[in-house]
Design a protein around this motif. Structure first.
Motif, PDB file in Angstrom:
ATOM      1  N   HIS A   1      19.035 -19.208 -35.387  1.00 11.60           N
ATOM      2  CA  HIS A   1      20.114 -20.034 -35.035  1.00 11.60           C
ATOM      3  C   HIS A   1      20.170 -20.844 -33.694  1.00 11.60           C
ATOM      4  CE1 HIS A   1      22.911 -17.103 -37.543  1.00 11.60           C
ATOM      5  NE2 HIS A   1      22.104 -17.651 -38.017  1.00 11.60           N
ATOM      6  N   ALA A   2      18.874 -20.580 -33.157  1.00 13.91           N
ATOM      7  CA  ALA A   2      18.825 -21.043 -31.697  1.00 13.91           C
ATOM      8  C   ALA A   2      18.165 -22.465 -31.451  1.00 13.91           C
ATOM      9  CB  ALA A   2      18.321 -19.965 -30.894  1.00 13.91           C
TER      10      ALA A   2
ATOM     11  N   ILE B   1      18.380 -18.399 -27.267  1.00 14.14           N
ATOM     12  CA  ILE B   1      17.909 -16.791 -27.680  1.00 14.14           C
ATOM     13  C   ILE B   1      16.956 -16.533 -26.367  1.00 14.14           C
ATOM     14  CG2 ILE B   1      15.860 -17.788 -28.816  1.00 14.14           C
ATOM     15  CD1 ILE B   1      15.842 -14.907 -30.251  1.00 14.14           C
TER      16      ILE B   1
ATOM     17  N   ILE C   1      25.636 -20.700 -26.220  1.00 18.27           N
ATOM     18  CA  ILE C   1      26.111 -19.449 -26.740  1.00 18.27           C
ATOM     19  C   ILE C   1      24.593 -18.947 -26.761  1.00 18.27           C
ATOM     20  CG2 ILE C   1      26.455 -18.126 -29.016  1.00 18.27           C
ATOM     21  CD1 ILE C   1      28.430 -20.072 -29.684  1.00 18.27           C
ATOM     22  N   ASN C   2      24.544 -17.411 -26.391  1.00 19.66           N
ATOM     23  CA  ASN C   2      23.439 -16.573 -26.665  1.00 19.66           C
ATOM     24  C   ASN C   2      23.632 -16.129 -28.085  1.00 19.66           C
ATOM     25  OD1 ASN C   2      21.328 -14.924 -26.660  1.00 19.66           O
ATOM     26  ND2 ASN C   2      22.365 -13.491 -25.128  1.00 19.66           N
ATOM     27  N   THR C   3      22.554 -16.434 -28.880  1.00 15.38           N
ATOM     28  CA  THR C   3      22.589 -16.164 -30.207  1.00 15.38           C
ATOM     29  C   THR C   3      22.036 -14.771 -30.630  1.00 15.38           C
ATOM     30  OG1 THR C   3      20.716 -17.210 -30.883  1.00 15.38           O
ATOM     31  CG2 THR C   3      22.792 -18.554 -31.105  1.00 15.38           C
ATOM     32  N   GLY C   4      20.882 -14.387 -29.976  1.00 16.38           N
ATOM     33  CA  GLY C   4      20.245 -13.423 -29.981  1.00 16.38           C
ATOM     34  C   GLY C   4      19.611 -13.373 -31.511  1.00 16.38           C
ATOM     35  N   ASN C   5      19.671 -14.390 -32.034  1.00 12.33           N
ATOM     36  CA  ASN C   5      18.707 -14.562 -33.498  1.00 12.33           C
ATOM     37  C   ASN C   5      18.053 -16.049 -33.547  1.00 12.33           C
ATOM     38  OD1 ASN C   5      18.097 -15.153 -36.236  1.00 12.33           O
ATOM     39  ND2 ASN C   5      19.932 -15.049 -36.818  1.00 12.33           N
TER      40      ASN C   5
ATOM     41  N   TRP D   1      22.522 -23.545 -28.380  1.00 14.08           N
ATOM     42  CA  TRP D   1      22.383 -22.208 -28.598  1.00 14.08           C
ATOM     43  C   TRP D   1      21.177 -21.517 -28.033  1.00 14.08           C
ATOM     44  CZ3 TRP D   1      24.857 -21.759 -33.970  1.00 14.08           C
ATOM     45  CH2 TRP D   1      26.251 -22.140 -34.113  1.00 14.08           C
TER      46      TRP D   1
END
Ligand code: SF4
Lengths: 310, 647, 297
Positions: free
Chosen positions: A49-50, A12, A42-46, A10
């Motif tokens: 989570h990355a 960011i 996945i691009n988590t943006g957080n 994941w």
């Protein structure tokens, strides 16, 4: 099945003053044409989570701290991928007055993806390359966190100070919660003060993955050696590292008969740790309405026994 | 005051006949009165001793009532005291004159007019009919009275104890304009307790009315306690609305006597729907004013200016419960009638709108007040429907609500004195600065709406009763509960979240304040464990007596609820793991943290505090709009109710 | 599957219940994870992408287990653990055939633990996510209870076991409630247009809303809790057609597909729209259905 890290990276993505060229390419990777989700990306943006931190741009004075902050907030194991030639070296901007010149000037970078702008294929390749680093770090992390004894404790040098200061602030945050006010000294210490201390004290550090996860400092004055500011990264706490650091520090003052430490009155855990290592409380001092210092000492009697200890 | 020897003497004689029960009843009515008299003249030390003694004695005697009366059916007592009636009449006239004067003094002429009507009607009635009134039983006790007596006895005296420390603090904080009038305060509190016992033990409606009026007056005096303009106005409003109910009460008695020649509660209920619907509707109206149902709800909100123990005692746990007590008592008469349905509708609308409005409030006491109004609405709904299931659920609600809400009010009282604010937004981080208080707040709040706590069990029962009666009525509960959930949880969250460095503020709360809180918090949880027993030993026999059948919660569900309770009880255990295997780091503030979770860099390098504010959904649940609609709607319901009852 | 007499504790009943709960405990997360994988695959296909492998959700959870656990407040994770616990408990009650209302209350309790955990984390993003989650709960709660009431009116029992053994498909009597329930399922499955508190896609508006401050193992718990929850929710859909088990399963799958379709067609809407529309759905579809039922009987 292999490591799940390889199957579910994941990311960011942060734009550290890029021209947006690389950012567009990063986002292009998510489109149906490149569809990185088929690789589990996945691009988590957080950051919390990355696993992978994608940075574009050459990092300027304004966002230097933001890059560091986001890096801090990524849980271990984590890797950093610098995307574009700006992020790699600063490129044509490197001589600008406000430019740091590449991401690796502010945080450690694992994979560089050059190009202006970096092509999506290259970016995807960079991410895949970083997975190997990620896997290595995971292995080190899991093996290291289990075996404190294999960690190397060594003297810190001047260049470690920023990291030590950061660690100190993380480690003492839990203490701050106990006292419900933010006036604990370790949290307010500035870089300048620390540099001053460095001149007169011995600093030790424990390294994992090239990162400092524990530290302690001490100095000798007269017959007594003073130990202070022991800090262990919360992730490695409760594993005996604290006791190990105390012992190592003591061994730096071989011919000493008396050791002294102080802590705060509600820090039951610290007091327990010191008492486990042979320290006894001998005085307390009321420093303010809500704060009390507890002083502990350790007397090493016979010379022989001290030798044994070493 | 009351001529003690005249009352106690027959009481002592009756003691032999009734195995001490009547003695107990009289004791419960008279002892608080005695305590009140002592407190009126006591200095600080004597007050402490007296209140503490009463805190032990009153609950013990209330519990004694349970044990002496456990296996007995309903008990009625003749207790003929001619003198007593005359004293009551004299006192009523005196009270009436006082209230009349109050109305004139504050220029609230409606108060004077209403009390004038009341007193004239009442004295006229008693003087003309007093000698041919045949009253078989003045007092009685059954399981429902016992439940009420337990609530009054235990919760009431705990609040008395709490008030000791609280009122001391209170006067330290608010010097102006009220002077330290604690003697008077405690006097009224204990007179009130006495009157409450009177209400739940009276079978003679004239007695019931007498005690009813005393509670109204006590409420007025206590709301006015601060003597500010706001306090006086709100107190007058409370008085006015309650007097409206009082007039209905008087008319009900006269109507009942004129048409049926009866002035006793048990005989009235025996008359049933055909005979006693009109007086029952009138009495329910009185109950609805006392329970602050919608057209009249504003008095309860105004009453929140009073000190917290008053809000807890009168305006959530006991006095307002007297209103719903009466309605639940009359449930068998109302059952199945159109008027009963309208009463249920008033209750339903009150529940729905009360819950909605509570969402938009940030003043803690107002949230509690609206939640109280809403829950009373739910009980009124049960009474109006009047089926056996509804009565069972209604009584459960009375019990659980009294405990949990009292805990919340008292907690808010303590918090208010510590943080000097009633605003829920200011309660952020209380879990750090006042850990014990805020844990008890959490228990209280959970007790109000969460499975497997008491209020939820009762609401569930209400829901079932409604569905069995008429599923369309369930719509009030369905939507109202959703709003309930919202405003309670956001409050819980506010207590938990920490966005600023905090000082320990818990030191120095007196033991007399903490002890009642501890007891109430454990009761909130404990009653859930005992409720099957309470249901089977107290509520079900009462319901069976009335309806010949009863309901209860299925065995399997009780087991599951207990299991859930057990799981929740494990929650504190997770703190064994506190801080292990986690890394503490700042919260995510888009990377702009200024060295902490609670500050960030704003524009131009300025450092800003993180601020978090709850949603209040003003546009949907705005107080003014909803109240207005509710008043119109419920007034229509009431008018129609009287219409269908009289025609 | 669920031919238990509600409320009566009999010999064999207990054993059977325990067995069903065990099966649920083990297979629900497998099924839930698989459904999530299928969801991602279908979504990708709808967007003309290839999409991740079906097993992707499991990889994610396995990875999260090995990550470091970062918190803002040390106690925030405990709430999440109890969220998971009560979600499992709720599903267990449901599949063991207990009282539907009780199941709904247990679900609410679980949801509240989730919300409290996010409140405890004290970050503006998770706070706002928590607040929106509460709004969502307020939005769907009436509809869910109305469904229970409707089922009770038709079958005469709140027990899921009894509802399950009702001889006719409930869909015939409760079409409005069914539609309303599907409507609020969009909220419960955290799908657009009502994925306000958090979303499986990276809408950046609230970062990750309610789950912003959870990482590592705790995030994996949340994911697993959602799997359990989804299976249980589809179980309620199944109840609408429980008399024909096959049709019931197909119905549940069809509903799941519908929700995915809606997810891909809509953008996120405002919370105002969510609250208004779902209460309107509850009032018109749900209550309307109940009124019709009431007067038909
Ligand atoms: S590498 Fe080129 S495209 Fe990328 S940020 Fe720098 S200048 Fe822009």
């Amino acid at each position: 099945m292999g490591s799940p890290f390889k199957k579910s990276p994941w990311v960011i993505h942060y734009d550290a003053s890029s021209c947006n060229g690389c950012d567009i390419e990063v986002l292009a990777c998510l489109t149906p044409v490149y569809d990185v989700e088929r690789l589990g990306i996945i691009n988590t943006g957080n950051p919390k989570h990355a696993d992978i931190f994608l940075v574009t741009g050459s990092v300027n004075e304004q966002n230097k701290e933001v890059v560091q902050n986001i890096y801090q907030q990524l849980p271990e194991p984590k890797v950093v991928v610098a995307i574009g030639i700006c992020a790699t070296s600063g490129c044509i901007f490197r001589d600008c007055y406000n430019i740091q010149g590449g991401v690796d000037k502010v945080i450690p970078v694992d994979v560089y993806v050059p190009g202006c702008a970096a092509r999506p294929e290259a970016i995807i390749d960079g991410i895949i390359q970083s997975l190997r680093v990620l896997e290595e770090k995971r292995q080190i992390m899991s093996s290291m966190s289990g075996s404190i004894d294999q960690m190397i404790v060594e003297k810190a040098n001047q260049s470690d100070l920023p990291e030590i200061l950061a660690l100190q602030k993380i480690a003492y945050q839990s203490e701050q919660e106990i006292y419900a006010n933010s006036s604990l000294e370790p949290l307010n210490q500035t870089m300048k003060e620390l540099e001053q201390e460095f001149r007169s004290m011995t600093f030790l550090k424990v390294m994992v993955n090239g990162k400092i996860i524990g530290t302690i400092r001490g100095y000798k004055q007269g017959e007594t050696a003073y130990l202070s500011r022991e800090a262990v990264h919360p992730y490695f706490q409760g594993k005996g590292l604290g006791s190990r650091l105390i012992k190592e520090m003591e061994s730096y003052f071989p011919l000493t008969n008396r050791f002294e430490v102080f802590t705060w009155f509600k820090s039951k855990r610290n007091i327990y740790l010191y008492e486990k290592n042979g320290y006894r409380q001998f005085k307390t001092e009321q420093v303010s309405e809500t704060m009390e210092y507890v002083y502990l000492e350790k007397i090493v009697k016979a010379k022989g026994s001290q030798d044994e200890e070493q | 005051m009351i001529n003690l020897s005249a009352v106690i003497d027959p009481g002592c004689r009756a003691l032999f006949f009734y195995g001490g029960i009547v003695g107990l009843l009289l004791f419960l009515i008279l002892f608080p009165l005695l305590a009140a008299l002592v407190l009126l003249f006591a200095n600080d030390r004597l007050r402490n001793i007296m209140v503490k003694a009463a805190t032990v004695i009153i609950p013990v005697y209330s519990l004694g009532l349970v044990f002496t009366h456990f296996n007995l059916p309903v008990f009625h007592f003749a207790l003929q005291i001619e003198l007593m009636n005359r004293i009551m009449l004299a006192l009523e006239i005196l009270l009436g004159m006082y209230i009349f004067w109050v109305g004139l003094k504050y220029r609230k002429y409606w108060i004077s007019i209403l009390i004038f009507i009341q007193v004239v009607l009442m004295t006229g009635f008693e003087l003309s009919n007093g000698h041919n009134l045949v009253i078989e039983h003045n007092l009685f006790v059954d399981k429902f009275s016992i439940i009420m007596a337990l609530i009054i006895g235990i919760i009431g005296s705990l609040i008395g104890l709490y008030a000791l420390g609280y009122m001391k603090d209170f006067h330290a904080h608010y010097q102006e304009p009220s002077k330290d009038n604690r003697k008077f305060f405690f006097f009224i509190i204990y007179v009130f307790l006495s009157a409450m016992f009177g209400i739940v033990f009276s079978n003679n409606l004239l007695w019931l009315y007498f005690f009813w009026e005393i509670t109204t007056l006590c409420s007025f005096l206590l709301i006015r306690y601060k003597q500010t303009e706001e306090a006086v106005n709100n107190a007058s409003r409370a008085l006015l609305y309650n007097l409206l109910g009082g007039v209905a009460f008087v008319i009900a008695i006269i109507y009942l006597y004129v048409t049926k020649g009866v002035v006793e509660l048990d005989k009235m209920i025996a008359l049933g729907k055909a005979g006693a619907l009109v007086p029952a509707v009138l009495l329910s109206f009185a109950g609805m004013t006392k329970a602050a149902q919608l057209p009249f709800s504003s008095w309860l909100l105004g009453a929140m200016v009073a000190p917290s123990p008053v809000s807890a005692l009168l305006h959530s746990s006991t006095m307002v419960k007297a209103g719903v007590y009466l309605i639940i008592r009359l449930a068998p008469i109302l059952q199945g009638s159109l008027a009963g349905l309208l009463i249920a509708l008033v209750g339903g609308v009150t529940f729905l709108l009360g819950s909605f409005i509570a969402v938009s409030q940030s003043n803690a006491k107002r949230v509690l007040a609206y939640s109280t109004i809403a829950n009373l609405g739910l009980i009124v709904m049960c009474g109006g429907i009047g089926t056996y299931e509804a009565v069972w659920a209604g009584i459960m609600l009375i019990i659980f609500h009294a405990i949990a809400k009292c805990l919340l009010f008292l907690n808010v009282g303590v918090i208010e004195h510590r943080i000097h604010s009633r605003d829920i937004e200011d309660m952020s981080g209380l879990i750090i600065s006042m850990p014990r208080i805020s844990i008890m707040m959490q228990i209280g709040i959970a007790g109000m709406f969460l499975a497997p706590f008491g209020m939820l069990i009762s609401k569930w029962a209400v829901l079932k009763a409604l569905v069995d009666y008429n599923p369309l009525l369930a719509v009030f509960v369905v939507f109202g509960s959703a709003a309930t959930l919202f405003f309670w949880v956001k409050w819980m969250g506010k207590l938990l979240e920490v966005v600023k460095p905090l000082q320990d503020r818990e030191k120095g709360i007196s033991g007399t304040e903490m002890l009642p809180l501890y007891i109430l918090a454990s009761l909130t949880v404990g009653v859930c464990a005992f409720y099957p027993a309470i249901s089977s030993r107290l509520i079900e026999p009462y319901v069976i007596d009335l309806y010949g059948r009863t309901t209860t919660m299925a065995q399997g569900n009780i087991v599951i609820m207990s299991f859930m309770m057990g799981l929740i009880a494990l929650f504190p255990l997770s703190f064994i793991n506190y801080g292990k295997r986690v890394k503490v780091n700042d919260s995510y503030l888009s990377g702009d943290n200024a060295d902490s979770s609670i500050k960030f860099y704003g524009a131009a390098g300025s450092i800003k505090d993180v601020q978090i504010k709850n949603y209040y959904l003003e546009n949907y649940f705005g107080e003014a709009k909803l109240t207005e609609n509710g008043i119109v709607l419920c007034s229509i319901f009431l008018v129609v109710m009287f219409g269908v009852a009289f025609l | 599957m669920l031919d238990l007499p509600g409320g009566h504790v009999r010999g064999g009943f207990l054993m059977k219940t325990i067995l069903i709960i065990m099966v649920y405990l083990i297979f629900a997360p497998l099924l839930g994870g698989l459904l999530a994988g299928i969801d991602r695959w279908i979504s990708a296909r709808m967007q003309a992408r290839f999409g991740p492998p079906i097993w992707q959700p499991f990889y994610d959870v396995l990875k999260l287990r090995q990550k470091e656990n970062i918190v803002v407040r040390r106690s925030q994770n405990f709430y999440i653990f109890f969220f998971l616990l009560f979600i499992i408990f709720t599903g267990g009650l449901f599949f063991a055939g207990y009282d539907l209302l009780l199941v709904i209350f247990a679900l609410t309790l679980a949801g509240i633990f989730f919300v409290l955990g996010a409140y405890k984390a004290s970050s503006p993003y998770s706070f706002l996510g928590a607040e929106r989650e509460l709004l969502q709960m307020m939005a769907y709660e009436p509809m869910v209870i109305l469904v229970a009431i409707g089922m009770y009116m038709v079958t005469g029992s709140f027990y899921i076991a009894d509802i399950n053994s009702f001889p006719h498909p409930l869909l015939r009597y409760l079409p409005g409630l069914f539609l309303g329930f599907v409507f609020i399922l969009v909220i419960k499955f955290r799908k657009s247009p009502f994925d306000l508190s958090m979303s499986h896609h990276a809408h950046q508006e609230l970062v990750r809303g309610i789950i912003t401050e959870f990482s590592g193992k705790t995030l994996a718990w949340i994911e697993i809790a959602h799997w359990y929850e989804n299976v249980f929710l589809l179980g309620i859909v199944y109840l609408f057609c429980a008399s024909q088990p096959l049709a019931g399963c197909l119905l549940a799958l069809a509903v799941y597909f519908m929700v995915i379709l809606v997810d891909n067609v809509f953008a996120r809407l405002k919370w105002q729209t969510m609250l208004e529309s779902s209460w309107a759905a509850a009032a018109v579809l749900g209550l309307g259905n109940i009124i019709v039922l009431h007067f038909l009987r």
